[in-house]
Design a protein around this motif. Structure first.
Motif, short mmCIF file in Angstrom:
data_model
loop_
_atom_site.label_atom_id
_atom_site.label_comp_id
_atom_site.label_asym_id
_atom_site.label_seq_id
_atom_site.Cartn_x
_atom_site.Cartn_y
_atom_site.Cartn_z
N GLY A 173 -13.09 19.83 27.30
CA GLY A 173 -13.68 21.15 27.50
C GLY A 173 -12.72 22.30 27.28
N LYS A 174 -11.69 22.09 26.44
CA LYS A 174 -10.74 23.17 26.16
C LYS A 174 -11.21 23.99 24.97
N ARG A 175 -10.72 25.22 24.91
CA ARG A 175 -11.11 26.12 23.82
C ARG A 175 -9.89 26.47 22.99
N LEU A 176 -10.06 26.43 21.68
CA LEU A 176 -8.97 26.77 20.78
C LEU A 176 -8.99 28.25 20.45
N GLY A 177 -7.80 28.82 20.28
CA GLY A 177 -7.69 30.22 19.91
C GLY A 177 -7.83 30.42 18.41
N TYR A 356 1.19 28.48 18.09
CA TYR A 356 1.48 29.90 18.31
C TYR A 356 0.62 30.50 19.40
N ASP A 357 -0.70 30.24 19.33
CA ASP A 357 -1.63 30.87 20.28
C ASP A 357 -1.80 29.93 21.47
N ARG A 358 -1.07 30.18 22.54
CA ARG A 358 -1.03 29.23 23.63
C ARG A 358 -1.85 29.64 24.85
N LYS A 359 -2.29 30.89 24.92
CA LYS A 359 -2.92 31.36 26.16
C LYS A 359 -4.41 31.04 26.29
#
Length: 368
Positions: A173-177, A356-359
């Motif tokens: 259920g994680k979302r990618l940036g 790079y996009d970790r948040k």
């Protein structure tokens, strides 16, 4: 953070470092902890981690490729046998690590193994699924490196970043940036360019044979990427839902992996084993491959917590370049093209961009 696998031989590097249980710090170790966390010491650890990651990634791929193409008298070693041998070595190594965690007490270790494995059959059986997939994956990688040069394999196998990302989104259920999705586009484009057919001076028969061999290798890598992504995320999910040591979990994985690997060896290579034995064709290179495959991932699991995303991306890049150089000058099985260089550049860019996009990664967990 969604981490990606740097090496193909081991399940441990597919796990996000934060999911590995950490032992509590002893109050008496406060001073050493302060020294340990000093900037200069931390920098040395990062560079050491980089060296270990590059060495592990490159050495395993090159030695495995060399072992599968080396021309020698007598039968070649069985890939299924090497997989079984590596599982046995992994189990022994993890038992030693658990022995260390129990303060070198045989009684405490036996009690722990009995309580966590024997008396919890339902928990143990959860590991049967990823163990079977990892066993299949390891056999597929021998097939891949029997048909692809090390450099092409290294680049193509980075597709495991894509499969791991997709399974993480669907299972955890994680979302990618934005940058992560962009990295996956670069990754797919890069691998496509690397695999794009080029004109050669070979005759028609040799060209057909080469194309057929490359297709078999490509299919093996793609299947390995899918299995790596699913099994890695599944294993991470299990680790996050339990308090067991990662080494204990790997013993459970190893036991199932050994059983599946042994069954596969009997089914597919049983006749050859009966004729010439399980260790037919083994030599120094073969033993090196088995040791690297078995212990490499354990070493990476120890150092991976000191490596950030940039460092892991840099390690992957250096490994790809090193594999290409050694394949061209020493193994002589690789002729780089402009498309390969362009594709490799895109893949290397993707490995950096993905971290790079970790948040923006959190969504409420999906129960599977």
């Amino acid at each position: 953070m969604l981490s990606h696998t740097l090496i193909h031989s081991d399940r441990l590097s597919t796990i996000a470092p934060e999911s590995i249980p950490k032992a509590p710090l002893d109050a008496n170790k406060e001073y050493s902890t302060m020294v340990f966390s000093s900037p200069s010491h931390s920098l040395r650890l990062k560079y050491m981690s980089l060296g270990v990651l590059v060495l592990q990634t490159t050495s395993l791929v090159l030695t495995m490729r060399y072992s599968r193409t080396l021309q020698e008298d007598g039968p070649r070693y069985l890939a299924s046998s090497a997989v079984v041998s590596a599982e046995v070595l992994k189990i022994l190594a993890c038992i030693l690590l658990v022995f260390r965690e129990t303060n070198f007490s045989v009684q405490a270790m036996n009690q722990l193994l009995k309580e966590e494995i024997v008396k919890k059959p339902a928990e143990t059986m959860k590991l049967a699924i990823p163990a079977g997939i990892y066993t299949l994956q390891n056999n597929l990688l021998y097939v891949a490196l029997s048909n692809l040069d090390a450099a092409t394999y290294q680049v193509t196998y980075q597709l495991k970043i894509l499969t791991t990302a997709l399974f993480t989104v669907s299972m955890l259920g994680k979302r990618l940036g934005f940058y992560q999705w962009l990295a996956l586009v670069f990754l797919m484009a890069g691998v496509t360019l690397v695999q794009w057919p080029t004109k050669t001076g070979e005759d028609s028969e040799q060209k057909d044979l080469s194309a057929g061999s490359q297709f078999v290798g490509l299919m093996a890598v793609l299947m390995a990427c899918v299995s790596s992504g699913f099994a890695g995320v599944y294993f991470e999910k299990i680790l996050k839902e339990s308090k067991q040591s990662v080494w204990l979990r790997n013993i459970q994985l190893g036991v199932f992996g050994f059983m599946f690997g042994l069954a596969g060896m009997i089914v597919y290579d049983g006749q050859r084993v009966r004729e010439s034995g399980m260790f037919q064709g083994y030599n120094t290179i073969t033993y090196t491959v088995v040791v690297l495959q078995a212990l490499g991932g354990l070493v990476v699991a120890v150092v991976i917590k000191y490596a950030d995303n940039i460092l892991k991306g840099f390690a992957t890049s250096v490994s790809i370049i090193t594999s290409a150089v050694i394949s061209y000058f020493l193994l002589g099985d690789f002729n780089p093209t402009g498309l390969f260089f362009l594709g490799s550049l895109l893949v290397i860019t993707a490995t950096f961009l993905y971290g790079y996009d970790r948040k923006p990664i959190s969504v409420s967990a999906i129960k599977v």
